[in-house]
Design an enzyme around this catalytic site. Structure first.
Site: not given
Ligand code: NAD
Length: 360
Positions: A137, A192, A224, A248, A252
């Site tokens: 980001y 990852k 994943d 992020d 959620d």
């Protein structure tokens, strides 16, 4: 010495939900000093900027910030730097808030609100610690450029840079391990590492920091798989630590396990445990001023403030228990209402929490 809390109510439902949280904090400890200041659209209307210098200064010198919500459609045509939402970004940056804490707790009274089967989510109580200021980001360089080789040569490409500095990973790891220690001593780091260099680096540092916390059981999971496991068997998690991008998405996803946006508190901390505490939802302009907003996420944010910035675990638990009892009694604001329960407004929900706190 009395602690100072900056109270920034903001826009939309912000003032009504903050009002209830203030009542709860004052009940818990009338000696806490609460200083209110304008933020967001309300501050733009009053002082021409969503994060006025005076508000920022107040936040900086406070032990913690209790934040309502900002934003309203009427500010949508303002230039980006004057939009209400910029106030949060400005606060995060100035206060160096790098650790975002998002609990996902399913209160027994709200089992039906989750979209998952009861037996999968019953008893859910997990906490996601998301790194907030680094990763893809904010990594540089980023932008759009011409491709200089390969199959797509001379084409345009968009690109970002995923990066983490060692000390950035160490400081978020430290917060995550310490919080794990105060809970069930189980920490899962999500990355990852099978594909990304940044993730392998992240994992190596997490393993190194874990040597200082031999009492905390550390595990690792690829993002994943974690996304799948969160809906398949969420009870396996206690504390999760992860980077900005993965956090992020996962936070959620985890929040929806609990079914209601009106129930979700959050905290963002810096290295001194100074923090910004706010509900995970927005300013809900569609229901503002009607006394129907759910104040519980804000009240639970106040509990987090007491726990993490003021070191008052017992008081935090008192508030969380009061929330649980009120739900067990069947009180519901309209966002979590089902037939057979008692529908109450914002203020009445605040009244009920205060009643529980005073053991009446
Ligand atoms: P929102 O979270 O404000 O609302 C989404 C839906 O959830 C709405 O139907 C709303 O009525 C409902 N809702 C939200 N909080 C609730 C509560 N406590 N009780 C009952 N119902 C509740 O998201 P949105 O509609 O996408 O955004 C509205 C404004 O909020 C926008 O201006 C947006 O930029 C801003 N926003 C601010 C923050 C923040 O201040 N941290 C976060 C997200 C969005």
């Amino acid at each position: 010495m009395s602690k100072n809390i900056a109270v920034l109510a903001g826009d939309g439902i912000g003032p009504e939900i903050i009002e209830q949280a203030i009542r709860v904090i004052k009940f818990i400890d009338p000696t806490l000093i609460l200083n209110e200041a304008p933020i967001g659209g309300a501050a733009f209307d009053l002082l021409g900027h969503p994060l006025p210098e005076s508000t920022l200064e107040l936040a900086k010198k406070s032990d913690a910030v209790l934040f309502g919500a900002v934003g309203d459609w009427k500010y949508d045509n303002l230039p980006r730097h004057l939009r209400p939402e910029q106030a949060i970004l400005g606060l995060r940056k100035s206060l160096k808030l790098f650790a975002n804490l998002r609990p996902a707790v399913l209160y027994p009274g709200l089992l039906n609100a989750s979209t998952l089967k009861k037996e999968i989510v019953s008893g859910l109580n997990l906490l996601i610690v998301r790194e907030l200021t680094g990763d893809v980001y904010f990594g540089m360089p980023r932008g759009v450029r011409k491709v200089i080789d390969g199959e797509f040569i001379d084409d345009l490409e968009g690109f970002d840079t995923m990066r983490y500095a060692e000390s950035e990973v160490r400081r978020i790891a430290k917060i995550a391990f310490e919080i794990s220690r105060s809970r069930n001593k189980k920490l899962c780091s999500i990355d990852k590492a099978n594909v990304l260099e940044t993730s392998q680096f992240w994992r190596n540092i997490i393993i190194d920091v874990s040597k200082n916390y031999p009492d905390v059981e550390l595990s690792h999971m690829y993002i994943d798989n974690a996304a799948m496991q969160l809906v398949k068997n969420p009870l396996q998690f206690d504390v999760i630590v992860t980077g900005n991008l993965f956090g992020d998405i996962l936070s959620d996803e985890a929040s929806m396990l609990t079914g209601s946006i009106g129930m979700l508190p959050s905290a963002s901390l810096n290295a001194n445990k100074q923090g910004l505490y706010e509900p995970s939802h927005g300013s809900a302009p569609d229901i503002a001023g009607k006394n129907i907003a759910n104040p519980l996420a804000t009240i639970l944010s106040a509990a987090m403030l007491l726990r993490y910035s003021l070191n008052r675990e017992k008081d935090a638990l008192k508030i969380e228990n009061a929330v649980q009892q009120v739900l067990n009694d069947g009180l519901r604001t309209s966002d979590i209402y089902e037939e057979g329960y008692y529908k109450v407004g914002t203020k009445e929900m605040g009244d009920a929490i205060l009643k529980k706190l005073s053991n009446k």
